[in-house]
Design a protein around this motif. Sequence first.
Motif, mmCIF file in Angstrom:
data_model
loop_
_atom_site.group_PDB
_atom_site.id
_atom_site.type_symbol
_atom_site.label_atom_id
_atom_site.label_comp_id
_atom_site.label_asym_id
_atom_site.label_seq_id
_atom_site.Cartn_x
_atom_site.Cartn_y
_atom_site.Cartn_z
ATOM 1 N N VAL A 118 0.867 -1.176 0.000
ATOM 2 C CA VAL A 118 0.000 0.000 0.000
ATOM 3 C C VAL A 118 0.904 1.227 0.000
ATOM 4 O O VAL A 118 1.783 1.360 0.841
ATOM 5 C CB VAL A 118 -0.927 0.014 1.237
ATOM 6 N N TYR A 119 0.714 2.074 -0.967
ATOM 7 C CA TYR A 119 1.557 3.257 -1.078
ATOM 8 C C TYR A 119 1.165 4.283 -0.046
ATOM 9 O O TYR A 119 -0.002 4.624 0.105
ATOM 10 C CB TYR A 119 1.468 3.837 -2.491
ATOM 11 N N GLU A 120 2.167 4.766 0.647
ATOM 12 C CA GLU A 120 1.928 5.740 1.699
ATOM 13 C C GLU A 120 1.949 7.165 1.177
ATOM 14 O O GLU A 120 1.423 8.056 1.817
ATOM 15 C CB GLU A 120 2.954 5.557 2.808
ATOM 16 N N SER A 121 2.582 7.387 0.044
ATOM 17 C CA SER A 121 2.594 8.734 -0.509
ATOM 18 C C SER A 121 1.826 8.742 -1.820
ATOM 19 O O SER A 121 2.326 8.316 -2.852
ATOM 20 C CB SER A 121 4.024 9.238 -0.701
ATOM 21 N N PRO A 122 0.574 9.197 -1.760
ATOM 22 C CA PRO A 122 -0.273 9.199 -2.953
ATOM 23 C C PRO A 122 0.215 10.223 -3.987
ATOM 24 O O PRO A 122 0.987 11.123 -3.683
ATOM 25 C CB PRO A 122 -1.644 9.590 -2.405
ATOM 26 N N VAL A 123 -0.282 10.067 -5.182
ATOM 27 C CA VAL A 123 0.050 10.992 -6.265
ATOM 28 C C VAL A 123 -0.747 12.275 -6.043
ATOM 29 O O VAL A 123 -1.986 12.265 -6.029
ATOM 30 C CB VAL A 123 -0.278 10.363 -7.634
ATOM 31 N N GLN A 124 -0.029 13.374 -5.885
ATOM 32 C CA GLN A 124 -0.655 14.641 -5.511
ATOM 33 C C GLN A 124 -1.698 15.111 -6.528
ATOM 34 O O GLN A 124 -2.779 15.550 -6.147
ATOM 35 C CB GLN A 124 0.415 15.710 -5.328
ATOM 36 N N SER A 125 -1.399 15.015 -7.820
ATOM 37 C CA SER A 125 -2.351 15.503 -8.816
ATOM 38 C C SER A 125 -3.632 14.672 -8.818
ATOM 39 O O SER A 125 -4.721 15.211 -9.032
ATOM 40 C CB SER A 125 -1.720 15.520 -10.209
ATOM 41 N N VAL A 126 -3.513 13.384 -8.558
ATOM 42 C CA VAL A 126 -4.709 12.530 -8.486
ATOM 43 C C VAL A 126 -5.530 12.910 -7.261
ATOM 44 O O VAL A 126 -6.758 13.029 -7.339
ATOM 45 C CB VAL A 126 -4.331 11.036 -8.457
ATOM 46 N N GLU A 127 -4.871 13.117 -6.138
ATOM 47 C CA GLU A 127 -5.588 13.532 -4.930
ATOM 48 C C GLU A 127 -6.319 14.849 -5.148
ATOM 49 O O GLU A 127 -7.477 14.993 -4.778
ATOM 50 C CB GLU A 127 -4.613 13.669 -3.755
ATOM 51 N N ARG A 128 -5.650 15.804 -5.752
ATOM 52 C CA ARG A 128 -6.273 17.108 -5.986
ATOM 53 C C ARG A 128 -7.442 17.000 -6.956
ATOM 54 O O ARG A 128 -8.466 17.650 -6.780
ATOM 55 C CB ARG A 128 -5.234 18.095 -6.513
ATOM 56 N N THR A 129 -7.294 16.193 -7.983
ATOM 57 C CA THR A 129 -8.371 16.000 -8.949
ATOM 58 C C THR A 129 -9.585 15.373 -8.282
ATOM 59 O O THR A 129 -10.730 15.802 -8.511
ATOM 60 C CB THR A 129 -7.889 15.137 -10.132
ATOM 61 N N LEU A 130 -9.359 14.385 -7.441
ATOM 62 C CA LEU A 130 -10.477 13.761 -6.721
ATOM 63 C C LEU A 130 -11.105 14.733 -5.731
ATOM 64 O O LEU A 130 -12.329 14.715 -5.518
ATOM 65 C CB LEU A 130 -10.015 12.487 -6.019
ATOM 66 N N ASP A 131 -10.305 15.605 -5.130
ATOM 67 C CA ASP A 131 -10.850 16.648 -4.249
ATOM 68 C C ASP A 131 -11.801 17.559 -5.029
ATOM 69 O O ASP A 131 -12.861 17.949 -4.525
ATOM 70 C CB ASP A 131 -9.729 17.487 -3.629
ATOM 71 N N ILE A 132 -11.423 17.894 -6.261
ATOM 72 C CA ILE A 132 -12.291 18.730 -7.108
ATOM 73 C C ILE A 132 -13.600 18.001 -7.390
ATOM 74 O O ILE A 132 -14.686 18.583 -7.267
ATOM 75 C CB ILE A 132 -11.573 19.104 -8.423
ATOM 76 N N VAL A 133 -13.522 16.746 -7.771
ATOM 77 C CA VAL A 133 -14.725 15.961 -8.058
ATOM 78 C C VAL A 133 -15.625 15.901 -6.826
ATOM 79 O O VAL A 133 -16.841 16.091 -6.922
ATOM 80 C CB VAL A 133 -14.364 14.542 -8.555
ATOM 81 N N GLU A 134 -15.053 15.671 -5.673
ATOM 82 C CA GLU A 134 -15.846 15.605 -4.437
ATOM 83 C C GLU A 134 -16.492 16.949 -4.117
ATOM 84 O O GLU A 134 -17.651 17.004 -3.707
ATOM 85 C CB GLU A 134 -14.981 15.121 -3.276
ATOM 86 N N ALA A 135 -15.756 18.041 -4.316
ATOM 87 C CA ALA A 135 -16.321 19.376 -4.071
ATOM 88 C C ALA A 135 -17.465 19.666 -5.028
ATOM 89 O O ALA A 135 -18.491 20.234 -4.628
ATOM 90 C CB ALA A 135 -15.239 20.442 -4.195
ATOM 91 N N LEU A 136 -17.312 19.268 -6.280
ATOM 92 C CA LEU A 136 -18.383 19.485 -7.257
ATOM 93 C C LEU A 136 -19.591 18.602 -6.968
ATOM 94 O O LEU A 136 -20.723 18.980 -7.272
ATOM 95 C CB LEU A 136 -17.867 19.225 -8.671
ATOM 96 N N SER A 137 -19.370 17.454 -6.384
ATOM 97 C CA SER A 137 -20.485 16.531 -6.126
ATOM 98 C C SER A 137 -21.443 17.060 -5.061
ATOM 99 O O SER A 137 -22.607 16.697 -5.062
ATOM 100 C CB SER A 137 -19.970 15.152 -5.720
ATOM 101 N N VAL A 138 -20.971 17.919 -4.183
ATOM 102 C CA VAL A 138 -21.852 18.472 -3.147
ATOM 103 C C VAL A 138 -22.432 19.820 -3.555
ATOM 104 O O VAL A 138 -23.246 20.388 -2.842
ATOM 105 C CB VAL A 138 -21.137 18.592 -1.776
ATOM 106 N N ASN A 139 -22.028 20.328 -4.692
ATOM 107 C CA ASN A 139 -22.530 21.612 -5.170
ATOM 108 C C ASN A 139 -23.092 21.416 -6.571
ATOM 109 O O ASN A 139 -22.417 21.656 -7.571
ATOM 110 C CB ASN A 139 -21.404 22.653 -5.168
#
Length: 71
Positions: free
Chosen positions: A6-27
Amino acid sequence: MRRKKVYESPVQSVERTLDIVEALSVNRTGIGVTELSKALTLTPRTIPRLLPTLMVRKYVEQDSESGKYRL
């Protein structure tokens, strides 16, 4: 049986992209780049670099009148 590492250091751009998707999903009505950057504590330059891929892949669309983004 071996377990996959299990990778302990995730890919930053993937994390940020998923953060955007999650933010858009509630708005559902849409949210602008400035609002997204404040909500996600990202620089306003980061959001426009990630949104085009989501738009090309049809995950996100931009309202032509308001300029806001939504899923």
